[in-house]
Structures are given as structure tokens and as C-alpha cells.
Scaffold this active site. Structure first.
Site, mmCIF file in Angstrom:
data_model
loop_
_atom_site.group_PDB
_atom_site.id
_atom_site.type_symbol
_atom_site.label_atom_id
_atom_site.label_comp_id
_atom_site.label_asym_id
_atom_site.label_seq_id
_atom_site.Cartn_x
_atom_site.Cartn_y
_atom_site.Cartn_z
ATOM 1 N N GLY A 54 -12.946 -3.139 5.699
ATOM 2 C CA GLY A 54 -13.374 -1.974 4.935
ATOM 3 C C GLY A 54 -13.247 -0.712 5.757
ATOM 4 C CB CYS A 81 -11.353 -5.924 10.155
ATOM 5 S SG CYS A 81 -10.959 -4.370 11.013
ATOM 6 C CE1 TYR A 82 -18.404 -1.543 8.038
ATOM 7 C CE2 TYR A 82 -18.755 -3.376 6.528
ATOM 8 C CZ TYR A 82 -19.205 -2.214 7.133
ATOM 9 O OH TYR A 82 -20.466 -1.744 6.849
ATOM 10 C CG HIS A 171 -6.690 -6.641 8.658
ATOM 11 N ND1 HIS A 171 -7.572 -6.677 7.601
ATOM 12 C CD2 HIS A 171 -7.016 -5.544 9.385
ATOM 13 C CE1 HIS A 171 -8.391 -5.627 7.671
ATOM 14 N NE2 HIS A 171 -8.085 -4.935 8.753
ATOM 15 C CG ASP A 229 2.129 -9.397 -15.834
ATOM 16 O OD1 ASP A 229 2.609 -10.263 -15.076
ATOM 17 O OD2 ASP A 229 1.832 -8.250 -15.455
#
Length: 515
Positions: A54, A81-82, A171, A229
């Protein structure tokens, strides 16, 4: 569907990639904003939890935190990470700012064996990763040990193996961490012990039963755009309820060459799905006449689409349900924890929603799937490979590939040039290597000499990008001989173009379209 893995989102621009990597390992997971995490934990009772990255700093007042229930659940937890910093700070460690920042490629050194890094090397080995942080952990929480370090992160990977709590400073979900997918597999399968059962065959069977239970004997209308889709959604629903489904194909006059005929042939002829082909090209082009602003064009197209669809749906009579090809990224955006540019991006790609006044109940069989999973489902359903694998095409169609005013002549020039471009890409065997390729007719005209005469014609731009997720993109490095061949064909075969350029712009997370 209960998710065995929950990803708690702290606002990272690549949180969706975490879910993709987990699903690629054959394990179903869902993303939930951190504000709604506690309720989601109670509803899903997950077997593992991942805390995303984040943009915030844990030292900021009011910075996002994980609910204490995450650490009391007794299931494996992985902080990214965060997420690692939040976990460290909440469990008694220390996080500080003002240290050396790490952004971009880096290497970690394995300091201690851990099931999280199983198969990635031995103690002392290095592994390339992608860093993206300004703060760093300066003291670990009680019970944690260092698993890996980097030049500027003494706690690049930490673990409390007894409680199965893990933190990663980099990440693993991005392609720049080459073996990051292995780390996620290690976590959800090796550490959490979740059996990989997520696949498109199982999804197909479960979703067909779900559609039948929801719809019963009711009638369903589906807005068929001709894209992957809505097409996959239509075929899946038709398999579930047969002729209770009617598709409405709104032909805007803004599609690529031959696409309208292909849609009608595939769905009305091959699949024998009830289909209304509403040719509204005169309406759309009339309302777009003289309009140059890109946002205004999108709004006009959206309003006209709703008007035509509403009119055609009213003719069916007795319809109770509306089918849409909503994907999981759309669902995530609608409950975004941090706001951000998603509304702008969706406006860029889409033509607008359908009118609330229709009061139809939604059938959204793809709302749990990512784009690559939709393609896999399409193959599972037997849709033609060339149809399932074709490049994404935005809702507004060629309208956003003709910057400035749209005219029939411009659209015809663009269709011819785009057809030549894609034809040469296919002949070179490159179509499946490229995520998206298209031509753009620029609002620029130049003087040129062709034969013995001067010309004053348009400049055409070509774009081709590679992407694994549609969030980031890099230009495709065509050989000069290919670009020369395509340019020569376009200039010779498309009247109205006397110059061709190739766009070599890379795009950060966000939109990769032209306008």
C-alpha cells in the site's frame, strides 16, 4: 463462494496480481478492503490470509491496520511490503522512515531455510526481486527470525515459523520478481496446506448449477458487445438455461472490420442463441458528429447504448434478469479501499452502465474471474480459439482510436489500416505474443510526395504492447523490417494515409489505450 484465502487490501496498485498468483496456484481467493476485513474473516473463515502492499506509511496517523482478528485466527499470514510493516509494527516490532529507499530491481540473500522460499535456493544464494518501499523495519517483533536480507533491508524476509507468520519486503506478485509465483505457491499450498482445486471445469459446473437456481424458469437478456467477456458469459448462461436467454447485440458502427458479421454468425448461426442484432450505427455516428472531446464522446456512446438496449429489451417482454460480463477487477474497483483513478480508467474503457429503471435482477457469472480465467473458461466452453484469444477491444470501439471528430471516412481509413496491421502481425506469428495491437488515426495531416504528385493526408500511428495483466504495458519491439513492410502496405493500400509512425511508449499501471 467461500474463499480459502483472503487478500486484505491496503491500497496497492498491484493487489489484484496477488490474487492472480494465488489462483494460478489452483487456490481460490478474494480481495477485501482493510476496512471490511473483520466481517470478511467471519464470513469466509479463510485458511490463509495475505496482507497487501500500500502507499501509506505505518507511522502516519490513521494509517491502515490489519484487524487483530487476523493474528488471532490461528491461520498462516503473509505480509507483503506495507503488509509486512503493518504486521511487524502491530506485533511489537519497529518501523522507521528516512532510511535508504529501495525502488526497482534488487537481490535478496537467503540467510535461513524456510518453507516460504522452498525451491528457490540454499542458504547463501541470491534471488532477484522487485522492491518498492521508503520505510523499513528496524526491529523485528518477538518470535520472528530473519530469513533473507538485501543490501538495504536487513529484514527483507522474516518469519515466525511456529505461528506461521511471514513478512516479505518486496513484491513477489509482479513479473519483475521472476520466481515470486513460487513463493505464493509455497505459502498457500506448502505452508497453509490448501488443496489446489480451483480450475475452470469445476467453475463451469458450479456456475451452471448456480445460474439455474437463480433464474429458474425466468427470461434473461444479455448485452452482447462482441468482446470476450460478454461472449463467454452468454455461452455459459445459454448452456445453463437454453432459450430462456436472449442476447442483444448493439451494433454501434464503431467496431473493427467484419466484427459485427462475426458476432452474428457465431451466436446466431453456430450456437443458435436467440439474438437481436440492433444496427444503430446511424444513431451513434449522428450523435457523434462534430464532437472532439474524448470524454464527451464516451458519454454520448454510453447514453446511446443504453437507449438502444433499453428499447430492444422492452420488445422481448417478461424478462426478469439482465446478464452482464462483469469481471472480478470490476467488483474490486467498486469496493476500492482507497478510491484513486479507477473511475477514470473505467470511464476510459467502458461505455457506461445500464439503466437502473429497467429494474432487472443481475446475472453476473464471471464476477469471480480475472481476464485470463475468462479466456480459460471460453476454451472450456468450446468457443473458437481465435475468438477467445483476440486482443481486448474497448467499449467505445474505434471512437477512441480516432482522436478528434469522428467521420465515416476516418473510420473507413482506420478499419482498412487496422486490418492490414493485424494481418501482418498474424502472418509474422506474433499475434499471441502481443497483448494488444491497434492503429490510431491521428488528427494530423502532412504533405507528402507519392509518385509524381503531392498528397495532403493523415498520419497513422501503430501501437502494440505486451502485458501479463493489463495493468502495466511495454511496447512490443518489432523488427524494423516488419514496421517497414506494414507501413508500405498501409500507405500503398489505404487512400488517405501518407505517413505511419510507431508508438514506443511504455505505460505504468493504469490505462494503456490511446486517448
Amino acid at each position: 463462494m467461500a474463499a480459502p484465502v483472503l487478500v486484505i487490501d491496503f491500497g496497492s496498485q498491484v493487489t489484484q496480481l496477488i490474487a492472480r498468483r494465488v489462483r494460478e496456484a489452483g487456490v481460490y481467493c478474494e480481495i477485501v478492503p482493510f476496512q471490511k476485513a473483520e466481517a470478511a474473516l467471519s464470513a469466509h473463515k479463510p485458511e490463509a490470509i495475505i496482507l497487501s502492499g500500500g502507499p501509506a506509511s505505518v507511522m502516519e496517523p490513521g494509517a491502515p491496520r490489519a484487524p487483530q482478528a487476523v493474528f488471532d485466527a490461528g491461520v498462516p499470514v503473509l505480509g507483503i511490503c506495507y503488509g509486512e510493516m503493518a504486521m511487524a509494527e502491530q506485533l511489537g516490532g519497529k518501523v522507521e522512515g528516512g532510511h535508504h529507499r529501495e525502488f526497482g530491481r534488487s537481490d535478496i540473500r537467503i540467510e535461513k531455510a524456510s518453507p516460504l522460499l522452498a525451491g528457490l535456493g540454499n542458504v547463501g544464494d541470491s534471488e532477484p526481486v522487485w522492491m518498492n518501499h521508503g520505510d523499513k523495519i528496524t526491529a523485528m517483533p518477538p518470535g520472528f527470525a530473519v530469513v533473507a536480507t538485501s543490501e538495504h533491508s536487513p529484514y527483507a524476509v522474516i518469519a515466525d515459523e511456529k505461528r506461521k507468520l511471514y513478512g516479505i519486503q518486496f513484491h513477489p506478485e509482479v513479473v519483475h520478481t521472476p520466481r515470486g509465483a513460487q513463493m505464493y505457491r509455497n505459502f498457500v499450498i506448502g505452508i497453509a496446506g490448501i488443496e489446489p482445486q480451483w480450475n475452470m471445469h469445476a467453475f463451469r459446473e458450479a456456475e451452471i448449477a448456480k445460474i439455474r437456481a437463480q433464474v429458474g424458469k425466468g427470461k434473461v437478456v444479455c448485452g452482447l458487445s462482441g468482446g470476450v467477456d460478454s461472449s463467454v458469459a452468454a455461452v455459459l448462461i445459454h448452456e445453463a438455461i437454453g432459450d430462456q436467454l436472449t442476447c442483444i447485440f448493439v451494433d454501434t458502427g464503431l467496431m473493427r472490420a467484419g466484427e459485427a458479421d462475426e458476432v452474428v454468425s457465431l451466436f446466431k448461426g453456430h450456437y443458435n442463441i436467440p439474438l437481436i442484432h440492433a444496427d444503430a450505427s446511424e444513431l451513434f455516428l449522428g450523435r457523434l458528429a462534430g464532437v472532439s472531446d474524448p470524454e464527451a464522446k464516451r458519454k454520448i456512446i454510453g447514453a446511446a447504448f443504453i437507449e438502444v438496449f433499453d428499447r430492444e429489451a422492452a420488445k422481448i417482454g417478461g424478462a426478469e434478469f439482465l446478464a452482464q460480463g462483469t469481471l472480478y477487477p470490476d467488483v474490486i474497483e467498486s469496493v476500492s479501499a482507497t478510491g484513486g483513478p479507477s473511475v477514470t480508467i473505467k470511464s476510459h474503457h467502458n461505455v457506461g452502465g445500464l439503466p437502473a429503471a429497467m429494474k432487472l435482477k443481475l446475472v453476473e457469472p464471471l464476477r469471480e474471474l480475472f481476464k485470463d480465467e475468462v479466456r480459460a473458461l471460453g476454451r472450456e466452453l468450446g468457443l473458437p480459439a481465435h475468438f477467445v484469444g483476440r486482443h481486448p477491444f474497448p467499449g467505445p470501439g474505434l471512437a477512441i482510436r480516432v482522436p478528434g471528430e469522428i467521420t465515416r471516412d476516418k473510420l473507413e481509413i482506420l478499419r482498412k489500416a487496422d486490418t492490414i496491421y493485424l494481418d501482418e502481425i498474424r502472418k509474422a506469428g506474433l499475434y499471441d505474443e502481443i497483448w494488444q495491437a491497434f492503429a490510431v488515426l491521428l488528427p494530423v495531416r502532412t504533405v507528402g510526395v507519392m509518385g509524381d504528385g503531392r498528397t495532403y493526408d493523415y498520419v497513422l500511428a501503430l501501437r502494440a504492447v505486451t502485458s501479463s495483466d493489463g495493468m502495466t504495458a511495454d511496447y512490443y519491439p518489432f523488427e524494423h523490417s516488419f514496421l517497414a513492410r506494414v507501413s508500405t502496405r498501409i500507405v500503398n493500400e489505404v487512400r488517405g494515409v501518407n505517413r505511419v509512425v510507431y508508438d514506443v511508449t511504455s505505460k505504468p499501471p493504469g490505462t494503456i489505450e490511446w486517448e
